[in-house]
Design an enzyme around this catalytic site. Sequence first.
Site, short mmCIF file in Angstrom:
data_model
loop_
_atom_site.label_atom_id
_atom_site.label_comp_id
_atom_site.label_asym_id
_atom_site.label_seq_id
_atom_site.Cartn_x
_atom_site.Cartn_y
_atom_site.Cartn_z
CB ALA A 124 15.57 -36.54 82.05
CG ASN A 192 8.29 -31.97 80.28
OD1 ASN A 192 7.14 -31.55 80.30
ND2 ASN A 192 8.94 -32.16 79.16
CG HIS A 222 14.19 -38.04 87.04
ND1 HIS A 222 13.35 -37.10 87.63
CD2 HIS A 222 14.88 -37.37 86.10
CE1 HIS A 222 13.53 -35.93 87.06
NE2 HIS A 222 14.46 -36.06 86.13
#
Length: 271
Positions: A124, A192, A222
């Site tokens: 991601a 993760n 992110h």
Amino acid sequence: MLKIGIIGCGFIGCHICRVIDNGTVDVELYALFDSSEIKALELVASLKRYSPTYMKIEELLCSVDLVIESASQDAVRSIVPRALEAGCDVMILSVGALVDEELRTKLFKLAKQNNCKLYFPSGAVVGIDGINSASAAGISSITLTTRKPPSGLSGAPYIANMGIELEKIKKETVIFEGSASYAVKAFPANVNVAATISLAGIGFERTKVRVVADPTITRNVHEITVEGEFGKFFTRVENLPSPENPKTSYLAALSAVATLRKILNPIKVGT
């Protein structure tokens, strides 16, 4: 044609199956496994082009060329070593399991001994290519800042252990700062990506992670900042949740498909 076995029939596993089934990726979808046989068989019934066989792990590992793990960190620990021993290449989606140094060393050793490849999709985040490039010289620091709505952090061990009341957070609040090795254990379902960044760059202990709860946002954000001999770069991605599972970013599923396509394509673009 490359024979694919998929372990885990959640959103990412299903998405990969459907992409293969519609002919976007030219491989043979040969076998499936999930802890719920019913879920796996329902997926098989929904496909049009392929009818992969539901197999027990032992049979699956003896039948395919590439295993795609999209199940859980437990599956990485219990199944991936056996896949490598069976001579299969493996794509790992639950990369957070590799925070365990003993497991990480074991998998890398098995891959080398059995002439197998381990693939870790970008997931991601964006910027893994830049981290790989920067690693060719030297990286001094990497920081991942993950911003999520407070509700998106519910269930994390760190939240429970620290007694954080997420529903009382009314403004942007930094709730965690620490190493990637600590962050992956503290927020196993949320950061993760920190594991992938650590593998590509300067390791789990030197990679820094900040987790921010922000009630004003609706997307998972992110941000990666990297500094080194090359200079400095900054990336930011605002992830939309997957259509079927709001806890999984759609980009994570897309990165798995992109990795599969890159494996097959004789033309390699990018680092």
